[in-house]
Design an enzyme around this catalytic site. Sequence first.
Site, mmCIF file in Angstrom:
data_model
loop_
_atom_site.group_PDB
_atom_site.id
_atom_site.type_symbol
_atom_site.label_atom_id
_atom_site.label_comp_id
_atom_site.label_asym_id
_atom_site.label_seq_id
_atom_site.Cartn_x
_atom_site.Cartn_y
_atom_site.Cartn_z
ATOM 1 C CE LYS A 1 4.002 -55.102 32.361
ATOM 2 N NZ LYS A 1 4.635 -55.334 31.207
ATOM 3 C CD GLN B 1 7.680 -53.608 29.775
ATOM 4 O OE1 GLN B 1 7.315 -54.393 30.786
ATOM 5 N NE2 GLN B 1 7.081 -53.079 28.638
ATOM 6 C CG ASP C 1 3.681 -60.409 28.615
ATOM 7 O OD1 ASP C 1 2.850 -59.667 29.081
ATOM 8 O OD2 ASP C 1 5.045 -59.998 28.267
#
Length: 279
Positions: free
Chosen positions: A49, A93, A116
């Site tokens: 990422k 995460q 997200d």
Amino acid sequence: MYKLIDGKQISTAIKDELKEEIKRDGIKATLAVIQVGNDPASSVYVGNKKKACEYIGIGSRSYELGEDTTEAELLDLIDRLNADDEITGILTQLPVPKHIDEKKIINRISPSKDVDGFHPENVGNLCIGQSGFVSCTPAGIMELLKRSGIDIEGKRCVVIGRSNIVGKPMALLLLAANGTVTVCHSRTKDLKQICKEADILVAAVGRPKMITSEYIKEGAVVIDVGIHRMDNGKLCGDVDFDDVKDHTSYITPVPGGVGPMTIAMLMVNCVFAARQKQK
Ligand code: NDP
């Protein structure tokens, strides 16, 4: 003869488009990436990422917290990042260690920085067809279909899996694109028969090579979300690719199908977040 849907190539095209857009419009974005603990798979995802941010030309800040970080400490960090004007996107995460309530973490991230697309406000927006952040993996699958010229309208779409991050948003996106959608899960009866009716089959089951040719209608489009490491070290999906491929019109490989799209769509969300802020 089936066509392979090349997620690597499509994801690179998306990132290159974003790179241009960021340069052209002078977009300023910084993604905050939080990792709790040092799960090796999570570290790889986090690293990828950060690399993607660098590639498209946006900033990233990483917060690597110890396994023993308390829920309160993590929530406090999220509060600070929510209030930080320089940070335009935040992600934690997943999974987080068991002593931390994942739902509380997801709900604490400001919906306007929730790149997200997991916050209930963004999920609700998706559900009622309003603009917002969409979960990256299903959003990536929609791009794969679109950029491969696959029409969804009027098609029978079957999604196997009903998780909040893949199955459910996938079904909502296909529905919004006028597909006729069936969602299957572990309690579904006659799974094979239902899958065999699918023009577009999305497998997000989390079971290596479970979907064999017996589940496939001739000429179906098959999207494989699963990622599993086999004993021989190679990766495979939820679909038994070699058994299924010749029965499909289009199929995604593993690796190189859905996987690379997830990060590309995260970058799309990061740019969207920065644009919304500029407005
Ligand atoms: P979950 O484990 O959260 O969900 C799996 C779903 O499959 C559940 O809804 C479950 O049903 C259903 N299921 C399990 N067994 C069966 C069965 N025998 N028959 C029918 N349905 C079944 O997984 P995720 O949605 O998070 O992920 C799915 C897969 O995708 C995993 O392999 C994961 O690694 C991969 N993945 C890949 C990503 C990528 O970037 N490529 C990103 C995210 C995930 P029930 O709800 O009843 O339990």
